[in-house]
Design a protein around this motif. Structure first.
Motif, short mmCIF file in Angstrom:
data_model
loop_
_atom_site.label_atom_id
_atom_site.label_comp_id
_atom_site.label_asym_id
_atom_site.label_seq_id
_atom_site.Cartn_x
_atom_site.Cartn_y
_atom_site.Cartn_z
N HIS A 265 -11.89 2.82 -1.09
CA HIS A 265 -12.90 3.75 -1.06
C HIS A 265 -14.38 2.83 -1.48
O HIS A 265 -15.24 2.80 -0.87
CB HIS A 265 -12.70 4.81 -1.93
CG HIS A 265 -14.01 5.76 -2.11
ND1 HIS A 265 -15.09 5.47 -3.03
CD2 HIS A 265 -14.54 6.66 -1.30
CE1 HIS A 265 -16.17 6.43 -2.86
NE2 HIS A 265 -15.70 7.24 -1.88
N LYS A 266 -13.90 2.07 -2.48
CA LYS A 266 -15.19 0.94 -2.97
C LYS A 266 -15.45 -0.07 -1.91
O LYS A 266 -16.53 -0.37 -1.94
CB LYS A 266 -14.52 0.41 -4.09
CG LYS A 266 -14.51 1.13 -5.39
CD LYS A 266 -13.89 0.50 -6.49
CE LYS A 266 -13.83 1.54 -7.85
NZ LYS A 266 -13.11 0.84 -9.19
N LEU A 267 -14.46 -0.41 -1.14
CA LEU A 267 -15.01 -1.42 -0.03
C LEU A 267 -15.36 -0.91 1.15
O LEU A 267 -15.84 -1.65 2.14
CB LEU A 267 -13.43 -1.99 0.56
CG LEU A 267 -12.80 -3.11 -0.57
CD1 LEU A 267 -11.37 -3.56 -0.01
CD2 LEU A 267 -13.73 -4.05 -1.13
N GLY A 268 -15.50 0.31 1.12
CA GLY A 268 -16.25 1.40 2.38
C GLY A 268 -15.41 1.34 3.54
O GLY A 268 -15.96 1.91 4.53
N TYR A 269 -14.20 1.71 3.39
CA TYR A 269 -13.29 2.10 4.56
C TYR A 269 -13.46 3.83 4.35
O TYR A 269 -13.51 4.42 3.38
CB TYR A 269 -11.92 1.80 4.30
CG TYR A 269 -11.59 0.33 4.55
CD1 TYR A 269 -11.38 -0.18 5.68
CD2 TYR A 269 -11.86 -0.73 3.50
CE1 TYR A 269 -11.21 -1.50 6.25
CE2 TYR A 269 -11.80 -1.98 4.00
CZ TYR A 269 -11.27 -2.40 5.09
OH TYR A 269 -11.10 -3.79 5.50
N LYS A 270 -13.32 4.28 5.73
CA LYS A 270 -13.27 5.66 5.97
C LYS A 270 -11.95 6.23 5.86
O LYS A 270 -11.80 7.44 5.38
CB LYS A 270 -13.76 5.97 7.15
CG LYS A 270 -15.34 5.76 7.26
CD LYS A 270 -16.09 6.07 8.82
CE LYS A 270 -17.32 5.66 8.61
NZ LYS A 270 -18.17 5.99 10.19
N TYR A 271 -10.90 5.66 6.26
CA TYR A 271 -9.66 6.10 6.21
C TYR A 271 -8.43 5.16 6.01
O TYR A 271 -8.59 4.08 6.29
CB TYR A 271 -9.14 6.77 7.95
CG TYR A 271 -10.23 7.65 8.51
CD1 TYR A 271 -10.35 9.05 8.08
CD2 TYR A 271 -11.04 7.30 9.33
CE1 TYR A 271 -11.29 9.97 8.49
CE2 TYR A 271 -12.16 8.05 9.92
CZ TYR A 271 -12.16 9.43 9.49
OH TYR A 271 -12.96 10.14 10.04
N VAL A 272 -7.40 5.86 5.27
CA VAL A 272 -6.17 5.19 5.20
C VAL A 272 -5.14 6.09 6.17
O VAL A 272 -4.79 7.24 5.94
CB VAL A 272 -5.65 5.13 3.94
CG1 VAL A 272 -4.14 4.28 3.57
CG2 VAL A 272 -6.77 4.49 2.97
N ASP A 273 -4.69 5.35 7.10
CA ASP A 273 -3.68 5.90 7.89
C ASP A 273 -2.19 5.66 7.41
O ASP A 273 -1.64 4.66 7.11
CB ASP A 273 -3.69 4.95 9.37
CG ASP A 273 -2.70 5.56 10.45
OD1 ASP A 273 -1.90 6.49 10.11
OD2 ASP A 273 -2.89 5.21 11.53
N LEU A 274 -1.62 6.90 7.16
CA LEU A 274 -0.30 6.83 6.31
C LEU A 274 0.85 6.76 7.33
O LEU A 274 2.14 6.93 6.78
CB LEU A 274 -0.34 7.95 5.40
CG LEU A 274 -1.44 7.87 4.20
CD1 LEU A 274 -1.06 9.11 3.21
CD2 LEU A 274 -1.61 6.65 3.51
#
Length: 308
Positions: A265-274
């Motif tokens: 989140h801090k790095l600016g990503y929108k999603y984590v695909d699990l």
């Protein structure tokens, strides 16, 4: 009609890959797993849709060595009639060449929801067989508030804090090997084999960044581990994770995941695909529940085939 072209021409037509698992560099890494790779487009006009697939045992496969495959396309707001036309031509191609079967697994909607909707509709109306979809999950980091929304998960995280666990990014080969073996043992315990060696994972790091994270006790013992791909500037893919018996009692996974979500989140990503929470399309109830109580939402990942 659909024709085969060489990969260079295909790349010139489709300069942007809809997702990295159908990129030329990823397919090149895995091309020894099939007898041949084909690059398919319509032979009239300027192609707007294409397909890269592998041939194995007289079957046309997308993917042939990845979680999902699918189609290349020029833009998401492509006309649905254009999608319909390509799918009908693809059907004719599979039949005329004489492949025994065509199989395709579409990506989760976080990669391209609009095109997925038109493609799914078109495949169904063209009488491609819809196999039982997989249930896939992801974390929407745009909605992440820095804490677990589930009460029990918040309490487990507090327990982990009281146990003085330590979350760290690691690059040492010893940690990577220990973490990989921890994950391998964890999956074996639950009857879930691991299909990649550590060397396979390291080779993939030539394509995109691969992140390794560990959770350790205050004594320095690794109790949980995670391996993630930074596929593109918006999406991180959770390849493998797991804990051991000590980690389970210390709430290491609850600690690991919240720290992972905060990190990306801090790095600016929108999603984590699990990834999927199904085995041969049958839900793994415990795994699915675990993801959903740790900020994940679930949807369907569609699979289609065509038997000749």
């Amino acid at each position: 009609m659909i024709i085969e072209i060489d990969e260079r021409k295909f790349q010139n037509i489709f300069g942007i890959d809809p997702h990295p698992f159908i990129s030329n560099k990823f397919l090149s890494l895995n091309r020894n797993k099939v007898e041949k790779i084909v690059w398919l487009v319509e032979n009239i006009g300027k192609p707007e849709i294409g397909l890269v697939a592998g041939i194995k045992d007289d079957k046309l496969l997308s993917p042939f060595s990845a979680p999902f495959g699918g189609f290349h396309f020029k833009k998401e707001n492509i006309y649905s009639t254009t999608v319909d036309h390509f799918i009908l031509l693809l059907q004719e191609y599979v039949m005329s060449v004489g492949y025994k079967e065509f199989r395709v697994t579409l990506p989760p909607n976080i990669y391209h929801q609009t095109f997925n909707a038109k493609c799914t509709s078109s495949l169904l109306r063209a009488n491609f067989q819809s196999l039982i979809p997989e249930i896939t999950s992801w974390v929407d980091l745009q909605q992440f508030k820095g804490v677990y929304g589930q009460k029990n998960s918040r309490e487990y995280y507090r327990q982990a804090l009281r146990n003085e666990l330590v979350f760290e990014y690691t690059e040492t080969e010893d940690d990577k090997l220990e973490g990989y073996n921890l994950i391998k043992d964890n999956r074996a315990k639950f009857g879930r084999p691991i299909y990649m060696s550590l060397d396979d994972i390291n080779q993939t790091s030539n394509l995109w960044p691969v992140d390794f994270f560990k959770v350790s006790t205050k004594e320095g013992n690794i109790v949980s581990f995670a391996i993630l791909y930074r596929l593109n500037p918006q999406i991180v893919y959770a390849v493998f994770w797991g804990d051991n018996e000590l980690g389970r009692s210390q709430r290491a996974m609850d600690f690991l995941l919240l720290n992972l979500w905060s990190h990306y989140h801090k790095l600016g990503y929108k999603y984590v695909d699990l990834g999927i929470s199904t085995e041969d399309s049958i839900p793994n109830s415990g795994l699915l529940r675990f993801k959903e109580t740790h900020e994940a939402v679930s949807s369907l990942r569609y699979k289609f085939n065509l038997i000749n």
